[in-house]
Design an enzyme around this catalytic site. Sequence first.
Site, PDB file in Angstrom:
ATOM      1  N   GLU A  26       0.867  -1.189   0.000  1.00 53.90           N
ATOM      2  CA  GLU A  26       0.000   0.000   0.000  1.00 53.90           C
ATOM      3  C   GLU A  26       0.894   1.226   0.000  1.00 53.90           C
ATOM      4  O   GLU A  26       1.957   1.226   0.628  1.00 53.90           O
ATOM      5  CB  GLU A  26      -0.886   0.007   1.256  1.00 53.90           C
ATOM      6  CG  GLU A  26      -1.722   1.272   1.358  1.00 53.90           C
ATOM      7  CD  GLU A  26      -2.758   1.257   2.469  1.00 53.90           C
ATOM      8  OE1 GLU A  26      -2.575   0.505   3.446  1.00 53.90           O
ATOM      9  OE2 GLU A  26      -3.738   2.002   2.347  1.00 53.90           O
TER      10      GLU A  26
ATOM     11  N   CYS B  89      -6.381   0.830   3.053  1.00 50.52           N
ATOM     12  CA  CYS B  89      -7.408   1.888   3.108  1.00 50.52           C
ATOM     13  C   CYS B  89      -7.364   2.846   1.920  1.00 50.52           C
ATOM     14  O   CYS B  89      -8.366   3.501   1.633  1.00 50.52           O
ATOM     15  CB  CYS B  89      -7.271   2.681   4.397  1.00 50.52           C
ATOM     16  SG  CYS B  89      -7.766   1.748   5.846  1.00 50.52           S
TER      17      CYS B  89
ATOM     18  N   ASN C  32     -11.895  -3.317   0.467  1.00 53.87           N
ATOM     19  CA  ASN C  32     -10.743  -3.594   1.337  1.00 53.87           C
ATOM     20  C   ASN C  32     -11.179  -4.078   2.719  1.00 53.87           C
ATOM     21  O   ASN C  32     -11.402  -5.256   2.914  1.00 53.87           O
ATOM     22  CB  ASN C  32      -9.849  -2.360   1.458  1.00 53.87           C
ATOM     23  CG  ASN C  32      -8.742  -2.574   2.490  1.00 53.87           C
ATOM     24  OD1 ASN C  32      -8.098  -3.631   2.490  1.00 53.87           O
ATOM     25  ND2 ASN C  32      -8.535  -1.634   3.392  1.00 53.87           N
ATOM     26  N   GLU C  33     -11.360  -3.164   3.642  1.00 48.91           N
ATOM     27  CA  GLU C  33     -11.633  -3.610   5.020  1.00 48.91           C
ATOM     28  C   GLU C  33     -13.077  -3.256   5.351  1.00 48.91           C
ATOM     29  O   GLU C  33     -13.337  -2.524   6.297  1.00 48.91           O
ATOM     30  CB  GLU C  33     -10.654  -2.896   5.946  1.00 48.91           C
ATOM     31  CG  GLU C  33     -10.345  -3.601   7.224  1.00 48.91           C
ATOM     32  CD  GLU C  33      -9.160  -2.969   7.934  1.00 48.91           C
ATOM     33  OE1 GLU C  33      -9.230  -1.771   8.261  1.00 48.91           O
ATOM     34  OE2 GLU C  33      -8.157  -3.660   8.143  1.00 48.91           O
TER      35      GLU C  33
HETATM   36  O1  AHR Z   1      -1.864  -1.709   6.804  1.00 51.92           O
HETATM   37  C1  AHR Z   1      -2.308  -0.459   7.236  1.00 51.92           C
HETATM   38  C2  AHR Z   1      -3.828  -0.336   7.231  1.00 51.92           C
HETATM   39  O2  AHR Z   1      -4.397  -1.239   8.115  1.00 51.92           O
HETATM   40  C3  AHR Z   1      -4.494  -0.662   5.924  1.00 51.92           C
HETATM   41  O3  AHR Z   1      -4.528   0.420   5.082  1.00 51.92           O
HETATM   42  C4  AHR Z   1      -5.870  -1.048   6.326  1.00 51.92           C
HETATM   43  O4  AHR Z   1      -6.461  -1.963   5.446  1.00 51.92           O
HETATM   44  C5  AHR Z   1      -5.721  -1.555   7.725  1.00 51.92           C
HETATM   45  O5  AHR Z   1      -6.596  -0.953   8.585  1.00 51.92           O
END
Ligand code: AHR
Length: 512
Positions: free
Chosen positions: A29, A218, A339-340
């Site tokens: 990321e 994120c 993603n999350e």
């Molecule tokens: O790895 C850092 C962050 O942790 C990522 O962006 C997210 O997916 C998670 O909350």
Amino acid sequence: MNKVDGVLNIDLTNEKCKVSNNLFGLFFEDINNSLDGGLYAELVRNRSFEFEEAFEGWNEVILGVGKTEILSNESLNKKNPNYLRINCEEGSIGVANGGFGGFFLKKDTKYRISFYGRSSTNSTVEFFLQNENGIKCCGESFKLSNDWIKYEKIVKVEKESKEGVLRIMLNEKGIADLDFISVMPVETFANKKNGMRKDMATSLKDIKPAFFRFPGGCIVEGKTMDNAYLWKETIGDLTERRGKENLWGYHQSFGVGYHEYFEFCEDIGAEPVPILNVGMACQARKGIHSHIEDIDIYIQDALDLIEYCNGDISTKWGEQRAKNGHPEPFNLKFLGIGNEQWGDDYYPRYEKFYDVVKEKYPNIKYIFASGPFADGFLYKDAWKWAKKSGKADIIDEHYYMAPDWFLQNINRYDDYDRNGPKVFAGEYAAHNSQRKNNLEVALAEAAYMTGLEKNSDVVVMAAYAPLFAKYNEFQWAPNLIWFNNETIVKTPSYYVQNLFGNNVGEIVVTSE
Ligand code: AHR
């Protein structure tokens, strides 16, 4: 003979399962300034003057009479209209750029200086790199024509620089317009012209990662839908990619976009695992999502991405891939949808996506998110929904937990349903109270990874996160690899990933 304190019994006749071919991979990321000023080898910050503050990263150098300004009429292109005008009446007028914390330049290395320029006065501009003591390290001059043209020359560093700057000077009366000003090392990873920093990229290849998950994290979601990551904005002519601020609060140029990520996967021998926005901004940051009726554009983006990767060149997006330099398909096998994400906002959006993409591309494995936690309501509810709907091929679990948690959870997957969705441990790291990358956390991760491997009939993929952090410019710790402009530091956790990546087993036999 030494006293034996423990005995490991291995039953070679009892084959429990095969180890997944994709078990240990990487999560990437653009957090912690990992990409621009990091993995991406470009040294100039704000090279096309399109940051929110157009002159950010640049300083005016006035050694005479004249001025510099940012203009946007009769531009190189409409997507990135800003450019620099240097107007010299007398003496020398120009600009300086300190890159991403100063230019680190090694003696005898070569750099490619390139830019687009024009001059109604056919003036000559001087480009040079100087070190922190003001000593010139290398440079070149360029005589400009009347219309926008790309200029490019290779220079060799004669004096080393730790925190140098690029200076661009007009040393005569005249006008020079400049845009997309780039300084890149000639030697990059895999010798790509628009390439990656060699030491950083090599450290990833050395892990022998089975897959490479990108672009997050994120940043896929965005704080708002305005800064969500959309793959189509990141491909094609570099000068036409419109950068924007990412969720972590800094500008991303998209010099590395989806096409470069796919090529990078090939170069490090990893399966690409892109994660797409599902029409939702970051839930943890209370972002406002697209209305479910309006997510068709994101679904279309997913269909187009698959065609971009797997379609032959007679298809619209396959043709685009070929135009971007890669006629052969990228052979996409996995796609993350969100993603999350979690809960009732997510499930119907995911389902809408899944129904369309699975029908058209049934062979791809679609990855469903189970929220940010290792346990609790959101996690349990996600699993419940996934099992009931039967619409998740793989479930993405994230956990950043104490080292003790990892030790106590080595057997986490022993009791998972063998007939349900598979698991992607898509982001994990052991976090001690100081969030340090030390041996304690690395050992906890290593112990836990033995639990992943022995349950590889369920856990088919796993990745530590995050991957990189730039010293003094990070938002998150711990991280796998730390770096500055000169060097990288591999943490104990890195060596764990390297050890496992290079020694994946083939078959799990029972042992006690
Ligand atoms: O790895 C850092 C962050 O942790 C990522 O962006 C997210 O997916 C998670 O909350």
